[in-house]
Design an enzyme around this catalytic site. Structure first.
Site, PDB file in Angstrom:
ATOM      1  N   GLY A  29       4.334  10.406   3.387  1.00 57.80           N
ATOM      2  CA  GLY A  29       5.258   9.416   2.920  1.00 57.80           C
ATOM      3  C   GLY A  29       5.103   8.148   4.021  1.00 57.80           C
ATOM      4  CE1 TYR A  30      -0.184   6.427   5.549  1.00 56.20           C
ATOM      5  CE2 TYR A  30       0.485   7.372   3.227  1.00 56.20           C
ATOM      6  CZ  TYR A  30      -0.381   7.288   4.338  1.00 56.20           C
ATOM      7  OH  TYR A  30      -1.451   8.117   4.569  1.00 56.20           O
TER       8      TYR A  30
END
Length: 159
Positions: A29-30
């Site tokens: 996840g960014y």
């Protein structure tokens, strides 16, 4: 300073599958994903890491990675990370003296498979296996951070 020198390629066949030594399932996840730097959380098995990368040309990057508690990673993925999350299997194999990582994407990026090799120098020679296709190291569409912005399933070309 932590440096990553990485070349990324598309594949022209499935022959690499016969050479796989190990496979890891990953979810990323960014938290930040701009053009020159990114911050991501990755969960792979029982391990969770936070990673910071900065690039200028797609091949040479500053990279910092640190383990974090799984509970923190899960919370960041759920409440902070941009959508969609990156889901992939990383297949690890060796060709010559280099370790290759082949990322097979799922979810929003289903159908995309890329091979990566890390090098000690930009001009370090490496063996090119027969299954290796066109280099995409400097094509920003193939950065995982950008795949979380514009997933592969929405691309109009390159499929």
């Amino acid at each position: 300073m932590a440096v990553e020198i990485e070349r990324k390629f598309l594949l022209v066949s499935e022959d690499w599958r016969k050479q796989v030594e190990k496979t890891l399932e990953m979810q990323q996840g960014y938290l930040s994903r701009d053009a020159q730097s990114s911050v991501r959380v990755r969960i792979s098995g029982e391990r969770a890491d936070i990673n910071i990368k900065s690039t200028r040309d797609g091949i040479y990057r500053l990279e910092y990675e640190y383990p974090i508690p799984m509970e923190d990673a899960l919370e960041l993925m759920k409440h902070v990370a941009h959508r969609p999350l990156i889901e992939k299997k990383r297949h690890i194999l060796h060709v010559g003296r280099h370790c290759w990582e082949i990322d097979e994407f799922f979810g929003e990026n289903q159908g995309l498979i890329v091979a990566e090799v890390e090098l000690a120098a930009r001009d370090e020679p490496y063996e090119r296996p027969d299954w290796l296709g066109r280099e995409v190291s400097t094509d920003a569409r193939y950065y995982n951070s950008n795949l979380s912005k514009l997933p592969y399933k929405y691309w109009k070309d390159e499929k």
